[in-house]
Design an enzyme around this catalytic site. Structure first.
Site, PDB file in Angstrom:
ATOM      1  N   GLY A 242     -54.819 -30.738  20.356  1.00 21.56           N
ATOM      2  CA  GLY A 242     -53.689 -30.216  19.589  1.00 21.56           C
ATOM      3  C   GLY A 242     -53.532 -28.718  19.534  1.00 21.56           C
ATOM      4  N   PRO A 277     -58.691 -31.598  24.093  1.00 20.78           N
ATOM      5  CA  PRO A 277     -57.575 -30.686  24.372  1.00 20.78           C
ATOM      6  C   PRO A 277     -56.829 -31.045  25.662  1.00 20.78           C
ATOM      7  CG  PRO A 277     -59.630 -29.667  25.041  1.00 20.78           C
ATOM      8  CD  PRO A 277     -59.986 -31.016  24.485  1.00 20.78           C
ATOM      9  N   ARG A 315     -39.203 -31.234  28.493  1.00 23.08           N
ATOM     10  CA  ARG A 315     -39.531 -30.652  27.184  1.00 23.08           C
ATOM     11  C   ARG A 315     -38.350 -29.942  26.509  1.00 23.08           C
ATOM     12  NH1 ARG A 315     -42.846 -27.437  25.917  1.00 23.08           N
ATOM     13  NH2 ARG A 315     -43.736 -28.573  24.180  1.00 23.08           N
ATOM     14  N   TYR A 319     -37.508 -31.900  23.098  1.00 25.00           N
ATOM     15  CA  TYR A 319     -38.010 -31.264  21.862  1.00 25.00           C
ATOM     16  C   TYR A 319     -37.305 -29.953  21.562  1.00 25.00           C
ATOM     17  CZ  TYR A 319     -42.030 -34.001  23.624  1.00 25.00           C
ATOM     18  OH  TYR A 319     -42.848 -34.959  24.160  1.00 25.00           O
ATOM     19  N   CYS A 345     -26.338 -35.163  35.349  1.00 21.26           N
ATOM     20  CA  CYS A 345     -25.036 -35.358  34.704  1.00 21.26           C
ATOM     21  C   CYS A 345     -25.168 -35.610  33.207  1.00 21.26           C
ATOM     22  CB  CYS A 345     -24.314 -36.504  35.387  1.00 21.26           C
ATOM     23  SG  CYS A 345     -24.200 -36.190  37.140  1.00 21.26           S
ATOM     24  N   GLU A 346     -25.717 -34.666  32.501  1.00 20.47           N
ATOM     25  CA  GLU A 346     -25.812 -34.734  31.041  1.00 20.47           C
ATOM     26  C   GLU A 346     -25.772 -33.311  30.510  1.00 20.47           C
ATOM     27  OE1 GLU A 346     -28.392 -37.107  28.899  1.00 20.47           O
ATOM     28  OE2 GLU A 346     -28.829 -38.492  30.538  1.00 20.47           O
ATOM     29  N   TYR A 373     -47.574 -31.385  30.230  1.00 19.84           N
ATOM     30  CA  TYR A 373     -46.427 -32.225  29.871  1.00 19.84           C
ATOM     31  C   TYR A 373     -45.190 -31.849  30.681  1.00 19.84           C
ATOM     32  CZ  TYR A 373     -49.716 -33.152  26.134  1.00 19.84           C
ATOM     33  OH  TYR A 373     -50.852 -33.467  25.435  1.00 19.84           O
TER      34      TYR A 373
HETATM   35  N1  LLP Z   1     -55.655 -36.691  21.843  1.00 18.47           N
HETATM   36  C1  LLP Z   1     -54.708 -37.581  21.521  1.00 18.47           C
HETATM   37  C2  LLP Z   1     -55.094 -38.838  20.888  1.00 18.47           C
HETATM   38  C3  LLP Z   1     -53.360 -37.280  21.775  1.00 18.47           C
HETATM   39  O1  LLP Z   1     -52.422 -38.160  21.441  1.00 18.47           O
HETATM   40  C4  LLP Z   1     -53.019 -36.048  22.386  1.00 18.47           C
HETATM   41  C5  LLP Z   1     -51.631 -35.708  22.675  1.00 18.47           C
HETATM   42  C6  LLP Z   1     -54.052 -35.166  22.729  1.00 18.47           C
HETATM   43  C7  LLP Z   1     -55.369 -35.520  22.438  1.00 18.47           C
HETATM   44  C8  LLP Z   1     -53.816 -33.851  23.416  1.00 18.47           C
HETATM   45  O2  LLP Z   1     -53.052 -32.985  22.656  1.00 18.47           O
HETATM   46  P1  LLP Z   1     -52.841 -31.470  23.134  1.00 18.47           P
HETATM   47  O3  LLP Z   1     -54.197 -30.787  23.098  1.00 18.47           O
HETATM   48  O4  LLP Z   1     -52.299 -31.499  24.516  1.00 18.47           O
HETATM   49  O5  LLP Z   1     -51.876 -30.932  22.163  1.00 18.47           O
HETATM   50  N2  LLP Z   1     -45.239 -34.381  25.255  1.00 18.47           N
HETATM   51  C9  LLP Z   1     -45.474 -33.466  24.154  1.00 18.47           C
HETATM   52  C10 LLP Z   1     -46.904 -33.505  23.690  1.00 18.47           C
HETATM   53  C11 LLP Z   1     -47.378 -34.889  23.314  1.00 18.47           C
HETATM   54  C12 LLP Z   1     -48.795 -34.940  22.859  1.00 18.47           C
HETATM   55  C13 LLP Z   1     -49.270 -36.329  22.708  1.00 18.47           C
HETATM   56  N3  LLP Z   1     -50.643 -36.459  22.361  1.00 18.47           N
HETATM   57  C14 LLP Z   1     -45.037 -32.077  24.559  1.00 18.47           C
HETATM   58  O6  LLP Z   1     -44.560 -31.895  25.684  1.00 18.47           O
HETATM   59  O7  LLP Z   1     -45.091 -31.150  23.764  1.00 18.47           O
END
Ligand code: LLP
Length: 418
Positions: A242, A277, A315, A319, A345-346, A373
């Site tokens: 996260g 991460p 993204r 978002y 086309c959007e 992502y």
């Molecule tokens: N662990 C779990 C259980 C997760 O669901 C996620 C991300 C992570 C770790 C890794 O999180 P990170 O360190 O990458 O923040 N598509 C979205 C992000 C979706 C994240 C989903 N889960 C975007 O493009 O911002």
């Protein structure tokens, strides 16, 4: 950009490591994703070093970027993996990753996925409901195995991020409430084919503040203490992923600050710390390179229509995410404000709004911070082949995924006989 700077201008021209992006576009075409091996290595090493001598395992969240070459590089650096599907597990194994360093997250693991993971002897299942635990116990029994399990706790913490990627609030579908988790750990005898080896949480993605991490870690610590009092010994504490990156003017904690904080909160326990991460490892290690097809002026706006689109990088559309957009070659043309849009086309197909740029038809643009992502969320919408992926190592370029062909896209389809 935070940390290691892999994408820098030399004489007005943007380079990745020692390679000119213009040369990459000429050689491999656009759109393409380009990753810097040094940037990725550097980010991993920052995480690893920040733990100092604390027992830890970094489980890279494969969903952020699942290219085999990226997984292989991380495996070589010693990384473990956090997977959320059987497909991701197969990628990890193909890439030379270690199943014994792999944890399986996600709310909806299927029986087949559980079997695959048990067969490969993964490190741990992060279980998200009692129903899932019952199923896993049953699957393990049928295979005469014991499944290692962490319960994913939902600590009810506001991660202060986009609602679609916030996962640790009690309203979210993720995890098990703390009290409920305590009750399930205490009922371990009901699950003879499961062994509780850890506790886990993950509160969301692209977190720009340290406080929610602190709050969640403290709740995990309380749970850990509660389990200890009940003589329930576990082997690891998984604090999820996260950590945010800088896309625009966010100021997320540095990797060192973040890890040091987690270590300091948990300093009195000897159990191994696990983290998951994704973005903070790969996000700023990659860009999406695109070429301007047309500049178009309407009475209301200036548009730069580029050859990348929402199918390549969703993204911004999904978002309303901001990605910095840089010209590959700086020039002295009069700067104007542009909508950077794709050919789809959007009206929702955009990569950036109102960007002040000095550009002409045919120019190259770098969509920054696209390593996480980006490709992993791409699609074939509008029957657009997926972009090529290039890994840069010093002065070398390696194609780590070929540009897709139309033939590949339609290969599985069949016209029925009438
Ligand atoms: N662990 C779990 C259980 C997760 O669901 C996620 C991300 C992570 C770790 C890794 O999180 P990170 O360190 O990458 O923040 N598509 C979205 C992000 C979706 C994240 C989903 N889960 C975007 O493009 O911002």
């Amino acid at each position: 950009m935070s940390g290691f700077e892999a994408f820098v201008y030399h004489n007005g021209e943007l380079f990745v490591e020692n390679v000119s992006l213009k040369k990459i576009a000429e050689k491999f075409g656009t759109p393409c994703y380009i990753y810097s091996q040094s940037a990725l290595t550097n980010a991993y090493q920052q995480f690893d070093a920040a733990f100092e001598d604390r027992d830890h395992l970094i489980c890279y969240a494969v969903k952020a970027n699942s290219n085999l070459a990226i997984l292989n590089l991380l495996a070589r650096l010693g990384s473990g993996f956090d997977i959320v599907s059987g497909g991701e597990l197969q990628r990890v194994i193909r890439a030379g990753g270690d199943a014994q360093k792999t944890i399986f997250s996600g709310v909806g693991k299927s029986v087949n996925e559980m079997r695959m993971a048990l067969n490969l002897n993964i490190l741990c299942f992060n279980v998200e409901s009692e129903a899932e635990l019952i199923t896993l116990n049953h699957v393990a029994q049928n295979m005469n195995k014991v499944a290692p399990v962490s319960l994913r706790v939902n600590p009810d913490v506001d991660a202060k991020t986009h609602p679609y990627i916030s996962t640790g609030l009690k309203e979210n579908k993720f995890g098990i409430a703390v009290d409920e988790a305590m009750r399930i750990y205490q009922s371990a005898h009901l699950y003879p084919y499961v062994r509780f080896t850890g506790i886990d949480c993950h509160i969301g993605s692209q977190l720009s503040f340290i406080e929610p991490f602190v709050e969640a870690s403290e709740k995990m610590l309380q749970l850990f203490d509660g389990l200890k009092k009940q003589k329930l010994d576990i082997e690891h504490i998984d604090l999820g992923g996260g950590l945010g990156i800088r896309y625009n003017n966010e100021k997320p904690p540095s990797i060192k600050e973040y890890i040091s904080k987690l270590c300091s909160i948990t300093r009195n326990i000897k159990q191994r710390l696990v983290i998951e991460p994704g973005r903070a490892l790969v996000g700023n290690s990659g860009i999406l390179l695109t070429r301007i097809e047309y500049l178009k002026q309407t009475p209301a706006r200036n548009f730069a229509i580029v050859d990348a689109a929402m199918n390549d990088l969703i993204r911004p559309s999904l978002y309303d995410a901001y990605h910095e957009i840089l010209p590959v070659e700086k020039n002295t043309i009069e700067a104007k404000n542009y909508e950077i849009v794709g050919p789809i086309c959007e009206t929702g197909d955009f990569l950036g709004h109102d960007r002040k740029l000095s550009i002409m038809d045919g120019d190259l643009l770098a969509i920054m911070s696209a390593g996480a992502y980006g490709m992993s969320m791409s699609s074939n919408y509008n029957t657009r082949p997926r972009a090529a992926e290039i890994l840069v190592v010093g002065s070398q370029t390696h194609v780590i995924r070929q540009r897709e062909s139309i033939e590949q896209i339609i290969a599985g389809e069949q016209i029925i006989a009438y």
